[in-house]
Design an enzyme around this catalytic site. Structure first.
Site, PDB file in Angstrom:
ATOM      1  N   ARG A  51      -4.429  11.335  -7.655  1.00  0.00           N
ATOM      2  CA  ARG A  51      -5.207  10.730  -6.565  1.00  0.00           C
ATOM      3  C   ARG A  51      -5.714   9.369  -7.017  1.00  0.00           C
ATOM      4  NH1 ARG A  51      -9.221  10.328  -9.033  1.00  0.00           N
ATOM      5  NH2 ARG A  51     -10.171   9.130  -7.354  1.00  0.00           N
ATOM      6  N   ALA A  53      -5.962   5.298  -5.137  1.00  0.00           N
ATOM      7  CA  ALA A  53      -4.950   4.483  -4.455  1.00  0.00           C
ATOM      8  C   ALA A  53      -3.852   3.960  -5.403  1.00  0.00           C
ATOM      9  CB  ALA A  53      -5.635   3.345  -3.701  1.00  0.00           C
ATOM     10  N   ARG A  91      -0.285  10.748   2.585  1.00  0.00           N
ATOM     11  CA  ARG A  91      -1.683  10.302   2.726  1.00  0.00           C
ATOM     12  C   ARG A  91      -1.646   8.904   3.352  1.00  0.00           C
ATOM     13  NH1 ARG A  91      -5.869  11.098  -2.009  1.00  0.00           N
ATOM     14  NH2 ARG A  91      -7.231  11.456  -0.222  1.00  0.00           N
ATOM     15  N   GLN A 198     -15.205  14.024  -6.609  1.00  0.00           N
ATOM     16  CA  GLN A 198     -14.512  13.167  -7.588  1.00  0.00           C
ATOM     17  C   GLN A 198     -15.501  12.518  -8.552  1.00  0.00           C
ATOM     18  OE1 GLN A 198     -13.920  13.176  -4.303  1.00  0.00           O
ATOM     19  NE2 GLN A 198     -11.786  12.730  -3.803  1.00  0.00           N
ATOM     20  N   ASP A 239      -9.306   1.673  -1.151  1.00  0.00           N
ATOM     21  CA  ASP A 239      -7.990   2.242  -0.817  1.00  0.00           C
ATOM     22  C   ASP A 239      -7.139   1.307   0.033  1.00  0.00           C
ATOM     23  OD1 ASP A 239      -9.679   4.745  -1.510  1.00  0.00           O
ATOM     24  OD2 ASP A 239      -7.580   5.384  -1.536  1.00  0.00           O
TER      25      ASP A 239
HETATM   26  O1  MRU Z   1      -9.238  10.872  -2.032  1.00  0.00           O
HETATM   27  P1  MRU Z   1      -9.123  10.100  -3.312  1.00  0.00           P
HETATM   28  O2  MRU Z   1      -9.777  10.778  -4.462  1.00  0.00           O
HETATM   29  O3  MRU Z   1      -7.706   9.696  -3.599  1.00  0.00           O
HETATM   30  O4  MRU Z   1      -9.935   8.767  -3.037  1.00  0.00           O
HETATM   31  C1  MRU Z   1      -9.949   7.778  -4.033  1.00  0.00           C
HETATM   32  C2  MRU Z   1     -10.878   6.673  -3.750  1.00  0.00           C
HETATM   33  O5  MRU Z   1     -11.457   6.579  -2.695  1.00  0.00           O
HETATM   34  C3  MRU Z   1     -10.982   5.607  -4.796  1.00  0.00           C
HETATM   35  O6  MRU Z   1     -12.255   5.048  -4.805  1.00  0.00           O
HETATM   36  C4  MRU Z   1      -9.943   4.518  -4.493  1.00  0.00           C
HETATM   37  O7  MRU Z   1      -8.677   5.062  -4.413  1.00  0.00           O
HETATM   38  C5  MRU Z   1      -9.957   3.432  -5.493  1.00  0.00           C
HETATM   39  S1  MRU Z   1      -9.348   4.010  -7.031  1.00  0.00           S
HETATM   40  C6  MRU Z   1      -9.126   2.727  -8.069  1.00  0.00           C
END
Ligand code: MRU
Length: 348
Positions: A51, A53, A91, A198, A239
């Site tokens: 997970r 981005a 996603r 997270q 993201d």
């Molecule tokens: O649902 P996730 O855990 O994939 O969401 C991730 C985020 O929102 C992060 O803050 C984003 O991807 C930036 S990571 C460098």
């Protein structure tokens, strides 16, 4: 630094699978899994085994290389296109996923007259290039972001924007990890980031491994922390950023930014250019992923903590309006408003 020792994405030793840390098992267990077929790759992204981005973009780029190894001559491009569409559909919010998969697809199509083996080799090289570019971008973001902080500062983090979400250093956590390496005292309040935690599971784990002084709080404690002057900056990843600087990130980022503006705390959004989507004029059109309400109702509880059958709305991301963002930090340095002008100047 933990990000350099923990490799969250790699090819298996024989190159026939993508090897990742299963992030759903952290912080209890550090376990690697290998994904070979497209259904397993899709499931790994969907259930957040991998997970963040940039990380899902890198993973999918390697994934296309692995999948392409089994395509025959006559079916090569039909299967490639089908697998690309399938992984992208997993996603919708993070632009990195579609961007890196499309980069692989375009490369293969541009080599349409070449032997299949050569196309597959090129896909492997491109996936490694995408990975290496991310390492370099995250390092530059960490340097630029650290320049915005002062020794003794405490920052608020949201979600996980560390090495697990990227390749090394991360984005939002990069300045903290770099500070720890250099012995600079920067501390963090880590919000747990409901509903998937997270922050609690991954950010706290990464910061503790790196020796960063961090304190876990519930998401709804951020306002009091800022009111009491405990937080000097909010650091978050992204993201997908629209051309005007509106930033889609983990649900709750926008709330933290609104509170920060109220209390005069700067908000920094840190992201690589691979997360900028100049084709979207504003955040209004960014697709927001909706997830299963069971994540709210029961996921982390021994028994469900909401009445059976209660309706849930579970958006995974929100959009922070650009006027709440004090500065944007990319591999090209710190960007100040007006973001529509300055993002276009640097990345248009
Ligand atoms: O649902 P996730 O855990 O994939 O969401 C991730 C985020 O929102 C992060 O803050 C984003 O991807 C930036 S990571 C460098």
């Amino acid at each position: 630094m933990s990000g350099q020792t923990v490799k969250n994405i790699a090819l298996s030793s024989d190159g026939s699978a993508v090897r990742i840390i299963d992030q759903t098992l952290l912080p209890g267990r550090l376990e690697y899994i290998e994904l070979r077929d497209r259904e397993a790759m899709y499931e790994a992204i969907k259930s957040l085994r991998i997970r963040g981005a940039p990380a899902i973009g890198i993973f999918a780029a390697y994934g296309i290389y692995v999948l392409a190894q089994s395509y025959g001559r006559g079916e090569f491009f039909a299967r490639l296109d089908d697998d690309c569409g399938y992984l992208i559909s997993c996603r919708p919010t993070a632009v990195n996923l579609s961007r890196q998969v499309e980069r692989q697809r375009a490369l293969a199509h541009a080599m349409a007259g070449s032997p299949i083996a050569e196309i597959v080799q090129a896909l492997g090289r491109e996936a490694r290039a995408i990975h290496e570019e991310d390492v370099a971008m995250c390092r530059a973001i960490a340097e630029a972001g650290l320049g915005l902080l002062h020794p003794g500062d405490t920052v608020l983090t949201h979600c996980n924007a560390g090495p697990l979400a990227t390749s090394e250093y991360g984005t939002g956590l990069g300045p903290l990890l770099l500070a720890a390496e250099r012995g600079v005292d920067i501390r963090a309040y880590v919000d747990e980031t409901r509903p998937l935690l997270q922050g609690a599971r991954l950010t706290a784990w990464e910061l503790m491994n790196a020796g960063v002084d961090c304190t876990l709080i519930c998401d709804n404690m951020a306002a009091l922390a800022m009111r009491e002057g405990r937080v000097q900056a909010v650091l978050a990843g992204c993201d997908r950023m629209a051309a005007n600087g509106d930033a889609a990130n983990k649900i709750g980022t926008s709330g933290a930014a609104i509170i920060a503006k109220h209390y005069g705390v700067p908000v920094y959004i840190l992201l690589p250019s691979s997360t900028i989507d100049l084709d979207r004029p504003t955040g209004a059109g960014i697709p927001i992923e909706l997830r299963d309400g069971e994540e709210i109702r029961s996921l982390w509880y021994e028994k469900p903590m909401a009445p059976e059958g209660v309706k849930c709305w579970d958006p995974a991301f929100d959009v922070t309006d650009h006027d709440l963002i004090t500065a944007i930090v990319t591999e090209k340095g710190v960007i100040r408003p007006p973001y529509d002008v300055n993002l276009k100047k640097l990345f248009g």
